[in-house]
Design a protein around this motif. Structure first.
Motif, PDB file in Angstrom:
ATOM      1  N   PHE A 106     146.264   1.955 -20.079  1.00  0.00           N
ATOM      2  CA  PHE A 106     146.081   0.755 -20.922  1.00  0.00           C
ATOM      3  C   PHE A 106     145.317   0.999 -22.221  1.00  0.00           C
ATOM      4  CE2 PHE A 106     141.544  -0.118 -20.503  1.00  0.00           C
ATOM      5  CZ  PHE A 106     141.192   0.685 -19.425  1.00  0.00           C
ATOM      6  N   TYR A 107     144.520   2.090 -22.268  1.00  0.00           N
ATOM      7  CA  TYR A 107     143.563   2.245 -23.371  1.00  0.00           C
ATOM      8  C   TYR A 107     144.129   2.994 -24.587  1.00  0.00           C
ATOM      9  CZ  TYR A 107     143.349   6.498 -20.564  1.00  0.00           C
ATOM     10  OH  TYR A 107     143.699   7.614 -19.842  1.00  0.00           O
ATOM     11  N   MET A 108     145.414   3.317 -24.541  1.00  0.00           N
ATOM     12  CA  MET A 108     145.953   4.166 -25.606  1.00  0.00           C
ATOM     13  C   MET A 108     146.366   3.364 -26.840  1.00  0.00           C
ATOM     14  SD  MET A 108     147.970   7.011 -23.423  1.00  0.00           S
ATOM     15  CE  MET A 108     147.098   7.974 -22.177  1.00  0.00           C
TER      16      MET A 108
ATOM     17  N   ILE B  22     148.716  20.297 -18.286  1.00  0.00           N
ATOM     18  CA  ILE B  22     147.323  20.682 -17.999  1.00  0.00           C
ATOM     19  C   ILE B  22     146.342  19.787 -18.747  1.00  0.00           C
ATOM     20  CG2 ILE B  22     147.745  23.092 -17.334  1.00  0.00           C
ATOM     21  CD1 ILE B  22     146.662  23.924 -20.076  1.00  0.00           C
ATOM     22  N   VAL B  23     146.802  19.137 -19.806  1.00  0.00           N
ATOM     23  CA  VAL B  23     145.951  18.225 -20.567  1.00  0.00           C
ATOM     24  C   VAL B  23     146.685  16.903 -20.756  1.00  0.00           C
ATOM     25  CG1 VAL B  23     144.882  17.760 -22.821  1.00  0.00           C
ATOM     26  CG2 VAL B  23     144.785  20.070 -21.876  1.00  0.00           C
ATOM     27  N   GLY B  24     145.932  15.811 -20.595  1.00  0.00           N
ATOM     28  CA  GLY B  24     146.462  14.502 -20.953  1.00  0.00           C
ATOM     29  C   GLY B  24     145.441  13.802 -21.819  1.00  0.00           C
ATOM     30  N   GLY B  25     145.888  13.232 -22.933  1.00  0.00           N
ATOM     31  CA  GLY B  25     144.913  12.574 -23.796  1.00  0.00           C
ATOM     32  C   GLY B  25     145.575  11.587 -24.724  1.00  0.00           C
TER      33      GLY B  25
ATOM     34  N   GLY C 133     140.431  11.164 -27.220  1.00  0.00           N
ATOM     35  CA  GLY C 133     139.857  11.997 -26.162  1.00  0.00           C
ATOM     36  C   GLY C 133     140.944  12.529 -25.259  1.00  0.00           C
ATOM     37  N   PHE C 134     140.566  13.508 -24.475  1.00  0.00           N
ATOM     38  CA  PHE C 134     141.553  14.084 -23.557  1.00  0.00           C
ATOM     39  C   PHE C 134     140.889  14.550 -22.274  1.00  0.00           C
ATOM     40  CE2 PHE C 134     140.125  17.732 -26.108  1.00  0.00           C
ATOM     41  CZ  PHE C 134     140.004  18.754 -25.191  1.00  0.00           C
ATOM     42  N   GLY C 135     141.712  14.804 -21.274  1.00  0.00           N
ATOM     43  CA  GLY C 135     141.224  15.373 -20.022  1.00  0.00           C
ATOM     44  C   GLY C 135     141.929  16.692 -19.772  1.00  0.00           C
ATOM     45  N   LEU C 136     141.142  17.739 -19.608  1.00  0.00           N
ATOM     46  CA  LEU C 136     141.703  19.039 -19.233  1.00  0.00           C
ATOM     47  C   LEU C 136     141.444  19.243 -17.751  1.00  0.00           C
ATOM     48  CD1 LEU C 136     142.702  22.030 -19.740  1.00  0.00           C
ATOM     49  CD2 LEU C 136     140.305  22.581 -20.200  1.00  0.00           C
ATOM     50  N   GLY C 137     142.497  19.430 -16.976  1.00  0.00           N
ATOM     51  CA  GLY C 137     142.318  19.708 -15.556  1.00  0.00           C
ATOM     52  C   GLY C 137     141.792  21.128 -15.398  1.00  0.00           C
TER      53      GLY C 137
ATOM     54  N   ASP D 200     141.006  22.916 -12.755  1.00  0.00           N
ATOM     55  CA  ASP D 200     141.671  23.747 -11.744  1.00  0.00           C
ATOM     56  C   ASP D 200     143.031  24.232 -12.251  1.00  0.00           C
ATOM     57  OD1 ASP D 200     139.710  22.912  -9.427  1.00  0.00           O
ATOM     58  OD2 ASP D 200     140.275  21.115 -10.529  1.00  0.00           O
ATOM     59  N   ARG D 201     143.686  23.366 -12.999  1.00  0.00           N
ATOM     60  CA  ARG D 201     144.995  23.761 -13.522  1.00  0.00           C
ATOM     61  C   ARG D 201     144.894  24.819 -14.601  1.00  0.00           C
ATOM     62  NH1 ARG D 201     148.652  18.271 -13.815  1.00  0.00           N
ATOM     63  NH2 ARG D 201     148.398  17.701 -11.621  1.00  0.00           N
ATOM     64  N   ILE D 202     143.867  24.766 -15.438  1.00  0.00           N
ATOM     65  CA  ILE D 202     143.759  25.806 -16.474  1.00  0.00           C
ATOM     66  C   ILE D 202     143.407  27.138 -15.804  1.00  0.00           C
ATOM     67  CG2 ILE D 202     141.339  25.355 -17.155  1.00  0.00           C
ATOM     68  CD1 ILE D 202     143.686  26.124 -19.891  1.00  0.00           C
TER      69      ILE D 202
ATOM     70  N   ASN E 187     149.089  28.239  -6.631  1.00  0.00           N
ATOM     71  CA  ASN E 187     148.730  27.048  -5.859  1.00  0.00           C
ATOM     72  C   ASN E 187     147.292  26.616  -6.138  1.00  0.00           C
ATOM     73  OD1 ASN E 187     148.135  25.190  -3.699  1.00  0.00           O
ATOM     74  ND2 ASN E 187     149.921  26.037  -2.636  1.00  0.00           N
ATOM     75  N   ILE E 188     147.117  25.347  -6.432  1.00  0.00           N
ATOM     76  CA  ILE E 188     145.779  24.825  -6.752  1.00  0.00           C
ATOM     77  C   ILE E 188     144.807  25.050  -5.593  1.00  0.00           C
ATOM     78  CG2 ILE E 188     146.180  22.434  -5.954  1.00  0.00           C
ATOM     79  CD1 ILE E 188     144.684  21.551  -8.587  1.00  0.00           C
ATOM     80  N   ARG E 189     145.336  25.148  -4.360  1.00  0.00           N
ATOM     81  CA  ARG E 189     144.478  25.376  -3.187  1.00  0.00           C
ATOM     82  C   ARG E 189     143.805  26.749  -3.236  1.00  0.00           C
ATOM     83  NH1 ARG E 189     148.742  22.579  -2.263  1.00  0.00           N
ATOM     84  NH2 ARG E 189     148.815  20.806  -0.843  1.00  0.00           N
TER      85      ARG E 189
HETATM   86  O1  4AD Z   1     146.352  12.710 -17.254  1.00  0.00           O
HETATM   87  P1  4AD Z   1     145.109  12.301 -16.552  1.00  0.00           P
HETATM   88  O2  4AD Z   1     145.237  11.407 -15.381  1.00  0.00           O
HETATM   89  O3  4AD Z   1     144.182  11.670 -17.676  1.00  0.00           O
HETATM   90  C1  4AD Z   1     142.978  11.097 -17.502  1.00  0.00           C
HETATM   91  O4  4AD Z   1     142.374  10.994 -16.474  1.00  0.00           O
HETATM   92  C2  4AD Z   1     142.359  10.641 -18.797  1.00  0.00           C
HETATM   93  N1  4AD Z   1     141.293   9.668 -18.496  1.00  0.00           N
HETATM   94  C3  4AD Z   1     141.833  11.828 -19.543  1.00  0.00           C
HETATM   95  C4  4AD Z   1     141.189  11.457 -20.836  1.00  0.00           C
HETATM   96  O5  4AD Z   1     141.907  11.110 -21.757  1.00  0.00           O
HETATM   97  N2  4AD Z   1     139.864  11.527 -20.908  1.00  0.00           N
HETATM   98  O6  4AD Z   1     144.338  13.607 -16.082  1.00  0.00           O
HETATM   99  C5  4AD Z   1     143.964  14.592 -17.016  1.00  0.00           C
HETATM  100  C6  4AD Z   1     144.239  15.973 -16.479  1.00  0.00           C
HETATM  101  C7  4AD Z   1     145.717  16.251 -16.231  1.00  0.00           C
HETATM  102  O7  4AD Z   1     146.351  16.678 -17.404  1.00  0.00           O
HETATM  103  C8  4AD Z   1     145.654  17.349 -15.188  1.00  0.00           C
HETATM  104  O8  4AD Z   1     145.415  18.604 -15.799  1.00  0.00           O
HETATM  105  C9  4AD Z   1     144.410  16.981 -14.402  1.00  0.00           C
HETATM  106  O9  4AD Z   1     143.628  16.143 -15.205  1.00  0.00           O
HETATM  107  N3  4AD Z   1     144.777  16.287 -13.160  1.00  0.00           N
HETATM  108  C10 4AD Z   1     144.760  16.842 -11.945  1.00  0.00           C
HETATM  109  N4  4AD Z   1     144.437  18.083 -11.546  1.00  0.00           N
HETATM  110  C11 4AD Z   1     144.527  18.354 -10.235  1.00  0.00           C
HETATM  111  N5  4AD Z   1     144.891  17.456  -9.300  1.00  0.00           N
HETATM  112  C12 4AD Z   1     145.224  16.189  -9.654  1.00  0.00           C
HETATM  113  N6  4AD Z   1     145.552  15.297  -8.730  1.00  0.00           N
HETATM  114  C13 4AD Z   1     145.158  15.834 -11.039  1.00  0.00           C
HETATM  115  N7  4AD Z   1     145.404  14.713 -11.740  1.00  0.00           N
HETATM  116  C14 4AD Z   1     145.165  14.999 -13.017  1.00  0.00           C
END
Ligand code: 4AD
Ligand code: MG
Length: 461
Positions: free
Chosen positions: A361-363, A385-388, A428-432, A434-436, A445-447
């Motif tokens: 909703f915040y985009m 790996i990144v969502g923002g 802003g963005f979120g970098l996972g 574990d995924r990076i 595998n993330i595990r």
């Molecule tokens: O795309 P997501 O859901 O974005 C957010 O949470 C935003 N609030 C971020 C932001 O703009 N500040 O999650 C961001 C990243 C994904 O691109 C992915 O790399 C990782 O978090 N991610 C996960 N990693 C492992 N297990 C999951 N279940 C994940 N869900 C998201």
């Protein structure tokens, strides 16, 4: 005598002399007169060779030790430039700290990653997991270094929260109430006013909403911590508990933010290659033979940037038979992400400007009224790996969007109010995290990049 760490011994320049070391036996072989032990103390990836002979008072006892026994060794460093290892220790005394029972589950042979997942407490002793968890540690530092060097302020956002930042209904509920004796309201619902915090609470899915107010003060901030999602996704890239880095930057639009993301990914590659070269070589040799070459290409390249609409067109023109047909307005699935990054671009690619309903909703709503200023960074093999996004900074538009989605705007008044008290363009963005790590190590595998993975039906220790 002070203990010398093996790393210190195996770091040039090598010096001879008397030493005292301690560690765990990785491998051992012996004849009737002499024995060899590969000793590891965790200070570095490689082992130290210990040579001992039957002059040792407890020669027979040492010969019988189990794999992974803990020992202390006193001896002389002998340089061995003609051998594979630069030096070895000729032991004059070996003491047993803790022998290892004969049923030690990681006997000397190659174990599958699946089997090692059943041995979470012992797998850090294997080469693969010693490399993974060192790289994980090194990359944590790299994240902080990158943002701190650029003047970002690190904010600790709460883990306990009532805000569902992604609005996806994936929050784990946290309660202090007795689930077998719940207080009820008159109309038969749980009475959350009796909850410790006086309302329904959960584990955070994202620190974003809590960190945004700080971006409207410090301009450049980031969070880095655990996040939780109660989603029943059994895949190699989803975990129910994972770490996320969430920067938030004022006076920065979507393009400005993508530049930062790209710079960050390249920085992380440089950093890990410099700080963990042995581990990275190991991943290349044993996990993914194209890893180092691939990372080098990424370092040199400029990441592709395409819009969601262009991505859908590329997918439709691909001639591939996807499980999910690519249709404008529908989500880009993992199989689509893998095609775009892995087959079409063969490098990281930003996909931008998604349909409003495919995102949170915040985009920031674009002038076309149909898309938002979002970006996902997709990489080969893993996908996102990144969502923002750039954030909606217009009060009325944000309120309307929240209402359209049926969100309880009263509870998010503080968030809306940021748009009334000096609203500023911010992204802003979120970098996972574990995924990076998966991406930079080739671990599929993330595990296998989390110490104690939490995935559906799986939460050991
Ligand atoms: O795309 P997501 O859901 O974005 C957010 O949470 C935003 N609030 C971020 C932001 O703009 N500040 O999650 C961001 C990243 C994904 O691109 C992915 O790399 C990782 O978090 N991610 C996960 N990693 C492992 N297990 C999951 N279940 C994940 N869900 C998201
Ligand atoms: Mg996402």
């Amino acid at each position: 005598m002070k203990r010398t760490e093996i790393k210190q011994l195996l770091t040039q320049p090598y010096t001879e002399g008397s030493v005292y070391v301690a560690g765990w036996i990785r491998t051992a072989r012996q004849s009737s007169k002499v024995g060899f032990i590969e000793l590891n103390d965790g200070s570095q990836f490689g082992n130290l060779q210990i040579v001992y002979d039957k002059d040792l008072a407890n020669f027979n006892e040492i010969n019988k030790l189990g794999l992974s026994a803990a020992i202390e060794v006193w001896g002389e460093v002998v340089l061995t430039p003609e051998m594979k290892q630069p030096l070895e220790i000729r032991a004059t005394k070996i003491e047993v700290m803790g022998d290892s029972a004969k049923d030690y589950p990681l006997q000397k042979k190659r174990h599958s990653l699946e089997y090692l997942r059943t041995q979470l407490t012992l797998r850090p002793r294997t080469n693969t997991f010693m490399a993974v968890f060192r790289v994980r540690s090194v990359l944590s530092m790299a994240i902080h270094q990158f943002f701190q060097d650029r003047g970002f302020v690190y904010v600790h956002t709460p883990i306990l929260t009532s805000a569902d930042a992604e609005g996806a209904g994936e929050m784990f509920q946290v309660t202090s109430l007795d689930l077998n004796d719940l207080p009820m309201t008159e109309d038969g619902r749980v009475d959350y006013s009796k909850e410790l915090f006086g309302k329904k609470m959960g584990l955070t899915v994202s620190g974003q909403l809590a960190v945004e107010p700080f971006a409207l003060s410090f301009s450049k901030v980031y969070t880095f911590g655990p996040t939780f999602r109660a989603e029943n996704s059994n895949t190699v890239r989803h975990a129910n508990e994972f770490w996320m880095i969430e920067p938030e930057i004022s006076f920065c639009d979507l393009d400005c933010m993508m530049d930062i993301i790209e710079e960050m990914v390249k920085y992380l590659i440089d950093y890990v290659l410099e700080q963990a070269p042995q581990e990275m070589q190991f991943f290349n040799d044993r996990i993914d033979n194209s890893l180092l070459e691939r990372l080098e290409v990424v370092r040199q390249s400029r990441f592709a940037r395409i819009s969601y609409t262009e991505a859908i067109e590329l997918l439709q023109a691909s001639g591939k038979s996807f499980e999910f047909k690519p249709v404008w307005g529908q989500e880009i699935q993992t199989e689509h992400e893998k095609y775009l990054a892995g087959e079409y671009f063969k490098q990281p690619v930003f996909v931008t400007d998604y349909p409003t309903d495919a995102k949170a909703f915040y985009m920031k709503l674009s002038d076309d009224g149909k898309t938002v200023r979002a970006c996902d960074l997709l990489v080969p093999a893993i996908g996102e790996i990144v969502g923002g996004s750039q954030r909606e900074d217009d009060f009325e538009r944000l309120k309307a969007e929240m209402e359209r989605r049926g969100m309880p705007t009263k509870e998010y008044q503080w968030y809306l109010d940021l748009r009334r008290y000096g609203s500023a363009v911010h992204s802003g963005f979120g970098l996972g995290f574990d995924r990076i790590i998966q991406y930079l190590t080739g671990i599929a595998n993330i595990r296998d990049v989390q110490a104690y993975p939490r995935t559906p039906h799986n939460a050991e220790h």
